[in-house]
Design a protein around this motif. Structure first.
Motif, PDB file in Angstrom:
ATOM      1  N   LEU A  28      49.028  47.928  41.489  1.00  0.00           N
ATOM      2  CA  LEU A  28      48.036  46.995  40.418  1.00  0.00           C
ATOM      3  C   LEU A  28      47.024  46.306  40.685  1.00  0.00           C
ATOM      4  O   LEU A  28      45.860  46.389  40.836  1.00  0.00           O
ATOM      5  CB  LEU A  28      48.657  46.495  38.693  1.00  0.00           C
ATOM      6  CG  LEU A  28      47.845  45.934  37.979  1.00  0.00           C
ATOM      7  CD1 LEU A  28      46.596  47.183  37.547  1.00  0.00           C
ATOM      8  CD2 LEU A  28      48.103  45.152  37.192  1.00  0.00           C
ATOM      9  N   ILE A  29      47.310  45.210  41.809  1.00  0.00           N
ATOM     10  CA  ILE A  29      46.965  43.690  42.219  1.00  0.00           C
ATOM     11  C   ILE A  29      45.908  44.989  43.428  1.00  0.00           C
ATOM     12  O   ILE A  29      44.646  44.444  43.343  1.00  0.00           O
ATOM     13  CB  ILE A  29      47.714  43.185  43.157  1.00  0.00           C
ATOM     14  CG1 ILE A  29      48.655  42.587  42.188  1.00  0.00           C
ATOM     15  CG2 ILE A  29      46.805  42.533  44.116  1.00  0.00           C
ATOM     16  CD1 ILE A  29      49.272  41.197  43.142  1.00  0.00           C
ATOM     17  N   ILE A  30      45.832  46.125  44.220  1.00  0.00           N
ATOM     18  CA  ILE A  30      45.435  46.821  45.020  1.00  0.00           C
ATOM     19  C   ILE A  30      44.240  47.260  43.935  1.00  0.00           C
ATOM     20  O   ILE A  30      42.712  47.256  44.292  1.00  0.00           O
ATOM     21  CB  ILE A  30      46.325  47.478  45.689  1.00  0.00           C
ATOM     22  CG1 ILE A  30      47.441  46.889  46.801  1.00  0.00           C
ATOM     23  CG2 ILE A  30      45.868  48.519  46.560  1.00  0.00           C
ATOM     24  CD1 ILE A  30      48.324  48.405  47.661  1.00  0.00           C
ATOM     25  N   LEU A  31      44.634  47.884  43.326  1.00  0.00           N
ATOM     26  CA  LEU A  31      43.633  48.680  42.493  1.00  0.00           C
ATOM     27  C   LEU A  31      42.676  47.914  41.889  1.00  0.00           C
ATOM     28  O   LEU A  31      41.280  47.510  41.841  1.00  0.00           O
ATOM     29  CB  LEU A  31      44.027  49.305  41.254  1.00  0.00           C
ATOM     30  CG  LEU A  31      43.276  49.800  40.216  1.00  0.00           C
ATOM     31  CD1 LEU A  31      42.866  51.397  40.547  1.00  0.00           C
ATOM     32  CD2 LEU A  31      44.264  50.749  38.684  1.00  0.00           C
ATOM     33  N   VAL A  32      42.749  46.539  41.798  1.00  0.00           N
ATOM     34  CA  VAL A  32      42.191  45.340  41.193  1.00  0.00           C
ATOM     35  C   VAL A  32      40.871  45.258  41.886  1.00  0.00           C
ATOM     36  O   VAL A  32      39.599  44.962  41.695  1.00  0.00           O
ATOM     37  CB  VAL A  32      42.926  43.866  40.609  1.00  0.00           C
ATOM     38  CG1 VAL A  32      41.765  43.515  39.728  1.00  0.00           C
ATOM     39  CG2 VAL A  32      43.245  44.646  39.015  1.00  0.00           C
ATOM     40  N   LEU A  33      42.042  44.220  42.921  1.00  0.00           N
ATOM     41  CA  LEU A  33      41.149  43.993  44.469  1.00  0.00           C
ATOM     42  C   LEU A  33      40.332  44.836  44.955  1.00  0.00           C
ATOM     43  O   LEU A  33      39.063  45.004  45.090  1.00  0.00           O
ATOM     44  CB  LEU A  33      41.774  43.640  45.461  1.00  0.00           C
ATOM     45  CG  LEU A  33      42.584  42.509  44.666  1.00  0.00           C
ATOM     46  CD1 LEU A  33      43.951  42.006  46.000  1.00  0.00           C
ATOM     47  CD2 LEU A  33      42.256  40.823  44.620  1.00  0.00           C
ATOM     48  N   GLY A  34      40.258  46.666  44.892  1.00  0.00           N
ATOM     49  CA  GLY A  34      39.574  47.405  45.237  1.00  0.00           C
ATOM     50  C   GLY A  34      38.312  47.528  43.932  1.00  0.00           C
ATOM     51  O   GLY A  34      37.345  47.462  44.818  1.00  0.00           O
ATOM     52  N   PHE A  35      38.634  47.411  43.045  1.00  0.00           N
ATOM     53  CA  PHE A  35      37.252  47.418  42.434  1.00  0.00           C
ATOM     54  C   PHE A  35      36.366  46.364  42.370  1.00  0.00           C
ATOM     55  O   PHE A  35      35.503  46.999  42.417  1.00  0.00           O
ATOM     56  CB  PHE A  35      37.889  47.691  40.963  1.00  0.00           C
ATOM     57  CG  PHE A  35      38.066  49.470  40.338  1.00  0.00           C
ATOM     58  CD1 PHE A  35      37.610  50.147  40.752  1.00  0.00           C
ATOM     59  CD2 PHE A  35      39.632  49.486  39.418  1.00  0.00           C
ATOM     60  CE1 PHE A  35      37.935  51.317  40.271  1.00  0.00           C
ATOM     61  CE2 PHE A  35      39.603  51.046  39.358  1.00  0.00           C
ATOM     62  CZ  PHE A  35      39.235  52.040  39.619  1.00  0.00           C
ATOM     63  N   ALA A  62      35.878  44.427  44.886  1.00  0.00           N
ATOM     64  CA  ALA A  62      35.220  44.855  46.361  1.00  0.00           C
ATOM     65  C   ALA A  62      33.457  45.770  46.065  1.00  0.00           C
ATOM     66  O   ALA A  62      32.968  45.972  47.005  1.00  0.00           O
ATOM     67  CB  ALA A  62      36.185  45.023  47.238  1.00  0.00           C
ATOM     68  N   LEU A  63      34.919  46.755  44.821  1.00  0.00           N
ATOM     69  CA  LEU A  63      33.319  47.767  45.416  1.00  0.00           C
ATOM     70  C   LEU A  63      32.248  47.714  44.197  1.00  0.00           C
ATOM     71  O   LEU A  63      31.295  48.460  43.984  1.00  0.00           O
ATOM     72  CB  LEU A  63      34.219  49.534  44.599  1.00  0.00           C
ATOM     73  CG  LEU A  63      34.998  50.146  45.782  1.00  0.00           C
ATOM     74  CD1 LEU A  63      35.883  51.414  44.926  1.00  0.00           C
ATOM     75  CD2 LEU A  63      34.055  50.641  46.944  1.00  0.00           C
ATOM     76  N   GLY A  64      32.193  47.080  43.387  1.00  0.00           N
ATOM     77  CA  GLY A  64      31.399  46.755  42.186  1.00  0.00           C
ATOM     78  C   GLY A  64      31.889  47.392  40.801  1.00  0.00           C
ATOM     79  O   GLY A  64      30.992  47.230  40.049  1.00  0.00           O
ATOM     80  N   GLY A  65      32.630  48.241  40.899  1.00  0.00           N
ATOM     81  CA  GLY A  65      33.624  48.143  39.785  1.00  0.00           C
ATOM     82  C   GLY A  65      33.401  49.169  39.550  1.00  0.00           C
ATOM     83  O   GLY A  65      33.077  50.536  40.751  1.00  0.00           O
ATOM     84  N   TRP A  66      33.839  50.607  38.551  1.00  0.00           N
ATOM     85  CA  TRP A  66      34.310  51.124  38.383  1.00  0.00           C
ATOM     86  C   TRP A  66      32.961  52.037  38.422  1.00  0.00           C
ATOM     87  O   TRP A  66      33.131  53.634  38.889  1.00  0.00           O
ATOM     88  CB  TRP A  66      34.959  51.911  37.386  1.00  0.00           C
ATOM     89  CG  TRP A  66      35.443  53.771  36.509  1.00  0.00           C
ATOM     90  CD1 TRP A  66      34.168  54.342  36.225  1.00  0.00           C
ATOM     91  CD2 TRP A  66      35.732  54.547  36.900  1.00  0.00           C
ATOM     92  NE1 TRP A  66      34.808  55.469  35.487  1.00  0.00           N
ATOM     93  CE2 TRP A  66      35.566  56.026  37.004  1.00  0.00           C
ATOM     94  CE3 TRP A  66      37.411  54.103  37.750  1.00  0.00           C
ATOM     95  CZ2 TRP A  66      36.541  56.850  36.903  1.00  0.00           C
ATOM     96  CZ3 TRP A  66      38.063  55.316  38.062  1.00  0.00           C
ATOM     97  CH2 TRP A  66      38.104  56.419  37.546  1.00  0.00           C
TER      98      TRP A  66
END
Length: 260
Positions: free
Chosen positions: A197-204, A206-210
């Protein structure tokens, strides 16, 4: 790594060692205790064991990387996880009535000892080559990157970490049996879920969102037939994931993986 990182890893290691020691002190009277954890495991422990046994570094690193490079079509293989319902509704009752603990044992009863040996050999080789090797490789990379150590005692730290993981896992699994796997999984499952979950949140983040991610992926064409990275179903002429081949292939492999 900061001091807090080492503290967290140390606490996890101590908890893992404590569980293993507790399991080793439990009395195991027969093969049922060894292979089935004494038949007294709760639904939570069983569910955690199934989850943690299936999800690991090969998913968080390997499959994530494969998905990032090839797109959503890679998810065909994971979607077949629904077949665990067939395992629970059909096969587990059958295995229970047959009083067998492993598929090779069932084949021996149904056919002959040679069939048991053949399936055991095929299963071990295929499991080592297709799952264990990837898991160990990814785990070794994680340890090397997390600790930031290139070499130790003149040896590439990757190999030290990878071999160490294999030996540690083999030790507590062989000595403690299924019960050690069950209860270490209870510890590992929430950590895997929270970490993912933490990786998912940090990834989004960094990308600027879904929306940014979907826009970027939709702009990447993956074959000559107009399919993009966001498409689960691709043209049947796609060289990597033709929809019919992916559907049939993933179903067969999923049935073998989850039900046998």
């Amino acid at each position: 790594m900061a001091t807090l990182d080492f503290i967290v890893i140390g606490l996890f290691a101590l908890a893992l060692i404590g569980i293993i020691i507790w399991v080793l002190k439990q009395k195991q009277n027969n093969s049922a205790d060894y292979f089935l954890g004494g038949r007294d495991a709760t639904w939570l422990a069983i569910g955690a064991s199934i989850f943690a046994s299936n999800i690991g570094s090969e998913h968080l690193i390997g499959l994530a990387g494969a998905g990032a490079s090839s797109g959503m079509a890679m998810a065909h293989w994971e979607i077949q996880g629904w077949m665990i319902l067939i395992l629970g509704w059909v096969f587990v009752p059958f295995y229970t009535r047959s009083m067998v603990y492993t598929m090779p044992e069932f084949l021996e009863r149904r056919y002959n000892p040679q069939s048991r040996t053949i399936l055991s050999f095929i299963s071990l080789i295929s499991y080592v080559l297709t799952k264990v090797a990837v898991t160990v490789y990814a785990g070794g990379l994680v340890f090397q990157q997390v600790f930031g150590i290139k070499e130790l005692w003149g040896i590439d730290f990757f190999w030290i970490a990878a071999i160490g993981l294999v030996l540690l896992t083999a030790l507590y699994t062989i000595v403690g049996g299924m019960k050690s796997v069950l209860y270490t999984s209870v510890l590992q499952t929430p950590i895997l879920l929270l970490g993912s979950l933490i990786i998912l949140v940090l990834g989004f983040k960094a990308l600027g969102g879904w929306d940014e991610m979907m826009t970027a992926c939709k702009s990447v064409v993956v074959n000559d037939y107009g399919d993009t990275m966001t498409q689960l179903i691709r043209d049947n002429r796609d060289p990597q994931y033709p929809w019919l081949g992916a559907l049939i292939g993933s179903s067969i492999i999923g049935f073998w993986y989850w039900c046998t």
